[in-house]
Design a protein around this motif. Structure first.
Motif, PDB file in Angstrom:
ATOM      1  N   GLN A 105       0.822  -1.204   0.000  1.00 26.50           N
ATOM      2  CA  GLN A 105       0.000   0.000   0.000  1.00 26.50           C
ATOM      3  C   GLN A 105       0.863   1.264   0.000  1.00 26.50           C
ATOM      4  OE1 GLN A 105      -3.792   0.422  -0.120  1.00 26.50           O
ATOM      5  NE2 GLN A 105      -2.947  -1.304  -1.286  1.00 26.50           N
ATOM      6  N   CYS A 107       2.135   4.290  -2.344  1.00 24.04           N
ATOM      7  CA  CYS A 107       1.719   4.983  -3.562  1.00 24.04           C
ATOM      8  C   CYS A 107       2.720   6.083  -3.888  1.00 24.04           C
ATOM      9  CB  CYS A 107       0.326   5.583  -3.368  1.00 24.04           C
ATOM     10  SG  CYS A 107      -0.372   6.336  -4.854  1.00 24.04           S
ATOM     11  N   ARG A 108       3.078   6.181  -5.164  1.00 22.59           N
ATOM     12  CA  ARG A 108       4.002   7.219  -5.626  1.00 22.59           C
ATOM     13  C   ARG A 108       3.462   7.837  -6.909  1.00 22.59           C
ATOM     14  NH1 ARG A 108      10.111   5.136  -5.562  1.00 22.59           N
ATOM     15  NH2 ARG A 108       9.601   4.702  -7.725  1.00 22.59           N
ATOM     16  N   SER A 127       2.739   9.651  -2.323  1.00 26.67           N
ATOM     17  CA  SER A 127       1.339  10.026  -2.273  1.00 26.67           C
ATOM     18  C   SER A 127       0.610   9.073  -1.334  1.00 26.67           C
ATOM     19  CB  SER A 127       0.727   9.981  -3.684  1.00 26.67           C
ATOM     20  OG  SER A 127      -0.592  10.469  -3.689  1.00 26.67           O
ATOM     21  N   GLU A 128      -0.666   9.327  -1.100  1.00 26.98           N
ATOM     22  CA  GLU A 128      -1.480   8.468  -0.254  1.00 26.98           C
ATOM     23  C   GLU A 128      -2.161   7.402  -1.107  1.00 26.98           C
ATOM     24  OE1 GLU A 128      -1.650   8.525   3.021  1.00 26.98           O
ATOM     25  OE2 GLU A 128      -0.227  10.203   3.072  1.00 26.98           O
ATOM     26  N   PRO A 129      -2.295   6.171  -0.585  1.00 22.11           N
ATOM     27  CA  PRO A 129      -2.956   5.116  -1.373  1.00 22.11           C
ATOM     28  C   PRO A 129      -4.343   5.513  -1.862  1.00 22.11           C
ATOM     29  CG  PRO A 129      -1.906   4.179   0.573  1.00 22.11           C
ATOM     30  CD  PRO A 129      -1.801   5.665   0.718  1.00 22.11           C
ATOM     31  N   ARG A 131      -5.222   8.244  -2.944  1.00 20.68           N
ATOM     32  CA  ARG A 131      -5.116   9.188  -4.055  1.00 20.68           C
ATOM     33  C   ARG A 131      -4.555   8.526  -5.305  1.00 20.68           C
ATOM     34  NH1 ARG A 131      -6.454  13.982  -2.937  1.00 20.68           N
ATOM     35  NH2 ARG A 131      -5.502  14.808  -4.825  1.00 20.68           N
ATOM     36  N   HIS A 132      -4.366   7.218  -5.253  1.00 27.23           N
ATOM     37  CA  HIS A 132      -3.865   6.506  -6.432  1.00 27.23           C
ATOM     38  C   HIS A 132      -4.796   6.727  -7.619  1.00 27.23           C
ATOM     39  CE1 HIS A 132      -2.161   3.564  -9.039  1.00 27.23           C
ATOM     40  NE2 HIS A 132      -3.161   2.719  -8.936  1.00 27.23           N
TER      41      HIS A 132
END
Length: 264
Positions: A105, A107-108, A127-129, A131-132
């Motif tokens: 989990q 996220c980039r 980033s936050e998962p 916001r994937h």
């Protein structure tokens, strides 16, 4: 028929190799301005390659796993300008994507740029998962800054989610020599109008190193593999969209690549 994407690909034989931790690989990758070379090989060649690869290439191990599931969402213009730049073999080109490492989990948001020398540089923002796959205000500002820094005049406001790409990746790294190798299995690309997948008997191998081919490239060459300009994103788009030339991948359809249009 396409393989069931919920089933994990049969793992590759890693021959008892030593493991390397994520922190060491990430630290090394952060210093890399690299050249990527890609090879689409059948599974027998992939297994032979792993069997002969020097022991200095260690397998990335995370929480006891030797592989990680990747899910990437690509962003492009409605015309797929990033895709067209690749097809036209423009020396300077770009890709924007959100990438989720599923098991962790993590996220980039990533921007890949290629300069006139063929050098690929990847710039990353965590980033936050949740916001994937989303290109919000913060992500847009990041993308704009990176593209501007590389002299690429792209209106980020025109970018929309264009494709989702899922696969399982095995990573090997020779950190002392600043080299990495990845092997992708179970590649599946989903677009609004259908999907494209790599046949289960084939593996996408990628070497990441300097301007000169590495020992890994030489080994692949000895096994009959040749580097090719191959992009998961571009290949899938060209097989499912009539306005994207498919000259580079047309002969792969039905063997290495399969495509299925969405039912209207």
């Amino acid at each position: 028929m396409p393989t069931d994407s919920t089933l994990a690909p049969v793992p590759l034989e890693l021959h008892g190799r030593d493991r390397v931790g994520l922190d060491e690989v990430v630290e090394e990758a952060a210093r890399m301005t690299r050249v990527d070379r890609k090879y689409l090989v059948d599974r027998c060649v992939a297994e032979a390659f792993l069997g002969r690869l020097p022991a200095s290439f260690r397998v990335l191990g995370i929480d006891g796993r030797d592989s990680t599931t990747y899910s990437s969402v690509y962003f492009d213009t409605l015309r797929l300008d990033a895709c067209r730049d690749h097809v036209q073999q423009r020396r300077r080109r770009w890709k924007v994507r959100s990438r989720l490492y599923v098991e962790d989990q993590l996220c980039r948001f990533e921007v890949k740029t290629r300069d006139g020398r063929g050098i690929t540089e990847k710039t990353v923002r965590l980033s936050e998962p949740g916001r994937h796959g989303r290109l919000g205000t913060d992500e847009s500002a990041f993308v704009t800054q990176v593209l501007d820094d590389h002299g690429l005049d792209i209106d980020v406001a025109t970018l929309v989610p264009s494709m989702r790409v899922d696969y399982t990746r095995v990573t090997l790294a020779d950190t002392a020599a600043h080299l990495r190798v990845t092997l992708d299995l179970g590649v599946e690309c989903s677009l609004d109008n259908g999907r494209v997948w790599v046949d289960e008997g084939w593996v996408l191998v990628e070497t990441k190193g300097g301007l000169r081919p590495s020992p890994a490239d030489a080994l692949l060459g000895s096994l009959g593999a040749r580097p090719r300009s191959f992009s998961k994103y571009v290949s899938a788009a060209s097989l499912l969209r009539d306005d994207i030339p498919d000259n580079d991948v047309r002969r792969l359809r039905g063997r290495q690549l399969h495509a299925q249009e969405a039912v209207a």
